[in-house]
Scaffold this motif. Structure first.
Motif: not given
Length: 948
Positions: A72-77, A98-111, A304-313
């Motif tokens: 539940s710690n993972l879920k809340v965070n 199972r878990g989670y996947r980051f699906v947006a394009p990511v560009r690595a760089g430096t700061s 509703a989508s938080e409760r039912l992961e695949h819910y879309r209006l």
């Protein structure tokens, strides 16, 4: 100009965001995003493995290494992270089970190591915003704009409408405007309106050591630029209004933002009424895309989508969801409760359920109708629970503040594992709110839900049992906390148990109404002492202890350990809040007798320590030394770990009695030892012993001729006390450091320390130190600006305050400063009266450390009376007393005055030799006022002695 040699850090760019993992920094369009450390760590793991599935256990292992945490710690965070990102589906995909996947394009760089725009540095206690705010941009902007000019802005609306969410969002938007911070004061847990000033003081950091806490708080706020957010005022409306009006009457740069179900009706109040979230009009026939432009529908869809992961209006559901939102009056909490049941009923089923429960009356919805709407929705949502889960939820209403799974299990008669499972279910249904910290999750009921559950608890006849279990649970937790205090770092201990203060108050109030619970109430009070002491809540401790002290006889506990401990703490808190009254000593002596009869060594030691402190600071120095010697003998035999406490206080006694070489040798030896032998991470005797040691030592070092070393000791101790965060410890070192800077003639540094002491005394209402701050402020003004009538009045008033509170230690010195200032003002007769009193008190109390300085000032008065010979004799006596006491610095002052008196006469050569001999004993301090004066005088005497 950039530092090209500074190392660059990894950064990840996606959408409008820049993530720098090593600095735990997430920025959106150049603005920092406030997010908890665990949620940021989750984002870092996902972004670093963008496109890959990261399993739940792998995430837990990376984000909580070595810790046992529930899923539940993972879920809340994760929920907090998704909400912070906004369009969460664009960034994070959930792979069910199972878990989670980051699906947006990511560009690595430096700061660069330091980002170009830092987060605002204004202090505040606002919670991290983990919930997206829908449809409130105009209201938030309006409130923020109103606070530019209005002193008091009230956000008004029915329960569940979203007042707190909007107020916090507005407060966070303008946090940079207030140099002294934005502070949230949650009034919801309070049952007693008299505790409103306590809640305000605790939030802004005013220690509750004052009997008139509101006056102390108002005085502290006088020159502050601060925003106070008074949340949930409705049930303590009169008290909240009274506090707001008094604060605003004096503190011109303080603003107040209040939330309430009705206006405060206060002067200067500007009311902002909060409507329900906008919903599509009836019969609009919108498709899903159009419906989602309305904030009420958007909120429903997200929950509703938080409760039912695949819910879309869908287009088919859109008209029904719009109608549901209208029927619920756009009330955020009601919409959330409904949306969490979409997995059970579907949208059509929800519509049917709510149509039966919530009738839409004709005409405009008023406040009371919305109350009924929310009550009906809460009642409906709870009605869908199993009887066992509903009973569990009702029991949680007895908590005043946050609680954990173990506490929930205790009040609901369930195991911790069972409680955790039910809490997870209730949180999923928005009936319980979750709060995130680094390792654990705590839970709380929203006030609207809690109020409903309290009514239900009463209706089911379950209140007495739940309250009883709650009181017993709080007692056990705080008894365990008291036992842990010596084994845990103070900051960890405070973070773990600080949230219990409101529940302690609630438990004490409940047990106070039932005679059968007298013993439990007494146990609760004793268990709470560690909490009150840790947070320097001395006045609250005194009041609570006083309330139960009179019940010991009827409870059959007179003369027991309960009686002993209550008397000990009643005396101690009285000394801090009301002064050194004889009743405190009588109470300590009674506690000591019980401790001796029962063989309680710890309490005997505590009693002896407090008695010794009382004796020292009422001027009974010889008696105090004997008491502390008895403490040390007992500690040596029974508990050697606290021997250093005795050593510090023996040093105090030797200081006052004028045995300075002994005191310095004792304290310097103690300072060189490994201070871990104190065997405690916390404060056992009201003040951190390491700070107490440095406090006494800094004065001893100055008096014995080491002014530079004394200053270093003071500076290091002030810094350490600030880091430690214990109010009374910091107050101690500030009080001892003031004269060190004053005696050295460094008036600028002294003014800074005096200002800190003044601020600290006002902030924490430490009545016993108020006259000291007043005295040194007046003495400084007299030294810099001259002996005006105002300076003399303030010096005399501070001395009267010392006398009134029976704080007689150092009184001869204070009187000598008053006498010298009167002399400089030409008031010779009044100066003589003050110095005669100083001499009498010094001899009566054997105040050996100050006697040489008193004699020196007396000599100056004798000289003003044209009694030159007597003045010279007094100065010689001053030097002799200083030599006997080991006070080289006082001896220098007397030598300067003697050389000045005898110059241009037949004793000039003798005077020069005497002064030179004293100066030669100094190995440091050439920049102090006295040594500069002595050097200049010696040069002048040498020049006049040369022929021609």
């Amino acid at each position: 100009m950039n530092d090209l040699s500074a190392p660059l850090l990894r950064s990840f760019l996606f959408g409008p965001f820049v993530l720098v993992p090593e600095q735990q920094s997430l920025v959106r369009d150049g603005e920092p995003v406030r997010l908890g450390t665990r949620a940021l760590a989750l984002l870092s793991v996902l972004v670093e493995q963008a496109g890959e599935l990261v399993g739940k256990q792998a995430l837990i292992a990376r984000v909580w290494p070595g810790a046992e945490v529930d899923e539940s710690n993972l879920k809340v965070n994760m929920a907090a992270l998704r909400r912070a990102l906004g369009d969460a589906d664009r960034y994070i995909a959930t792979v069910t089970g199972r878990g989670y996947r980051f699906v947006a394009p990511v560009r690595a760089g430096t700061s660069p190591r330091r980002p170009t725009r830092d987060a605002p540095r204004a202090a505040h206690n606002l919670p991290i915003g983990s919930t997206r705010v829908f449809g409130r941009a105009d209201a938030i902007a309006s409130i923020a704009d109103a606070l530019e000019t209005a002193r008091l802005v009230s956000v008004v609306g029915p329960g569940g409408i979203g007042k707190t969410t909007v107020a916090l969002a507005a407060a966070e938007r303008i946090v940079g405007r207030f140099t002294d911070g934005v502070w949230l004061i949650d009034l919801a847990p309070l049952k007693d309106p008299l505790l409103v000033p306590h809640a305000i003081a605790a939030a802004i950091g005013v220690g509750v050591t004052s009997a008139d806490l509101l006056a102390t708080t108002c005085e502290f706020l006088l020159d502050r630029r601060m925003l106070l957010v008074l949340d949930s005022c409705e049930h303590v409306l009169e008290a909240a209004t009274r506090c707001a009006e008094r604060i605003l009457a004096g503190a011109v740069d303080v603003r107040i933002l209040a939330t309430s179900r009705e206006p405060l009706m206060a002067d200067q109040e500007q009311v902002q009424r909060l409507p329900g979230l906008a919903s599509p009009p009836e019969g609009s026939g919108l498709n899903a895309g159009d419906a989602l432009r309305w904030p009420a529908v958007e909120l429903f869809a997200e929950r509703a989508s938080e409760r039912l992961e695949h819910y879309r209006l869908s287009d088919a559901d859109a008209p029904l969801v719009a109608d549901i939102c209208r029927r619920l009056d756009g009330m955020a909490l009601a919409i959330e409760l409904a949306a969490t049941r979409v997995d059970v009923f579907g949208v059509a089923g929800l519509f049917a359920q709510l149509s039966d429960r919530v009738a839409v009356p004709a005409g405009r919805r008023a406040g009371p109708e919305r109350h009924r709407t929310l009550a009906a929705t809460i009642d409906w949502s709870i009605g869908l629970l199993s009887p066992e889960d509903a009973r569990f939820l009702r029991a949680l209403a007895v908590f005043s503040g946050p609680f954990d799974a173990a506490g929930a299990g205790a009040v609901a008669a369930a195991s911790t594992a069972e409680a955790l499972a039910i809490l997870t279910l209730l949180a999923d249904k928005s009936l319980v709110a979750t709060d995130i910290d680094d390792v654990h999750i705590t839970y709380r009921l929203l006030e609207t839900t809690r109020s409903h559950c309290l009514d239900q608890l009463l209706a089911h006849g379950e209140t007495p049992m739940a309250r009883q279990r709650h009181a017993e649970h709080v007692c056990l937790v705080l008894e365990r906390a008291a036992a842990e205090l010596a084994r845990r770092p103070a900051s960890d201990w405070g973070a773990a148990y600080g949230r219990m203060i409101d529940d302690l108050r609630g438990a004490l109030d409940w047990t106070g109404g039932h005679a059968r619970n007298r013993t439990l109430r007494i146990r609760l009070t004793l268990a709470g002492i560690s909490l009150w002491n840790h947070f320097s809540l001395m006045e609250e401790c005194r009041v609570r202890v006083s309330q139960v002290a009179g019940e010991l006889e009827s409870a059959g506990l007179a003369g027991t350990g309960f009686d002993m401990k209550l008397k000990l703490w009643l005396a101690g808190t009285t000394m801090f809040t009301e002064g050194l009254k004889p009743v405190a000593m009588d109470t300590l002596q009674q506690a000591l007798r019980i401790a001796e009869q029962t063989g309680d060594t710890d309490c005997r030691l505590r009693c002896l320590m407090m008695i010794g402190v009382y004796e020292f600071f009422t001027g009974e120095h010889e008696a105090g030394l004997r008491t502390i010697e008895a403490f040390s003998a007992l500690a040596c035999a029974e508990d050697p770990t606290i021997l250093p406490e005795g050593e510090v206080h023996l040093g105090i006694g030797e200081l006052f009695l004028g045995r300075l070489p002994n005191a310095r040798q004792r304290l310097e030896a103690l300072r060189r030892r490994d201070l871990r032998y104190f065997a405690s991470h916390g404060v056992r005797y009201h003040s951190d012993p390491k700070i107490s040691l440095a406090s006494v030592l800094t004065q001893v070092q100055w008096l014995t001729g080491s002014p530079d070393e004394a200053r270093r000791t003071a500076e290091e101790a002030i810094d350490a006390a600030r880091r430690g965060g214990h109010h009374l410890s910091l107050n101690n070192i500030l009080s001892y450091a003031c004269p060190v800077y004053y005696w050295s003639g460094d008036f600028d540094a002294c003014a800074q320390v005096v200002a800190q002491l003044e601020e600290h005394v006002v902030r924490h209402g430490i009545a016993s130190r108020r006259p000291l701050a007043t005295f040194y402020r007046a003495a400084l003004d007299g030294a810099r600006q001259g002996p005006s009538a105002g300076v003399l009045d303030r010096l005399r008033a501070s001395i009267d305050d010392f006398t009134r509170t029976n704080h007689l230690a150092r009184l001869p010195y204070y009187l000598s400063v008053l006498a010298e200032t009167r002399l400089r003002a030409g008031l010779v007769g009044e100066a003589d009266a003050a110095i005669q009193r100083a001499l009498a008190v010094a001899h009566e109390h054997n105040e050996g450390w100050a006697l040489p300085e008193v004699l020196r000032v007396h000599a100056a008065i004798l000289l003003a009376q044209d009694r030159r010979h007597e003045a010279g004799q007094r100065l010689l006596k001053s030097m002799a007393k200083a030599q006997g006491a080991g006070t080289l610095s006082w001896r220098l002052r007397a030598a300067i005055d003697l050389a000045t008196l005898w110059r241009c006469g037949d004793k000039e050569t003798v005077a020069t030799a005497i002064l030179q001999a004293v100066v030669d004993q100094f190995t440091e301090g050439s920049g102090t006022r006295d040594l500069r004066t002595a050097t200049t005088l010696l040069d002048t005497l040498a020049a006049t002695a040369r022929p021609g």
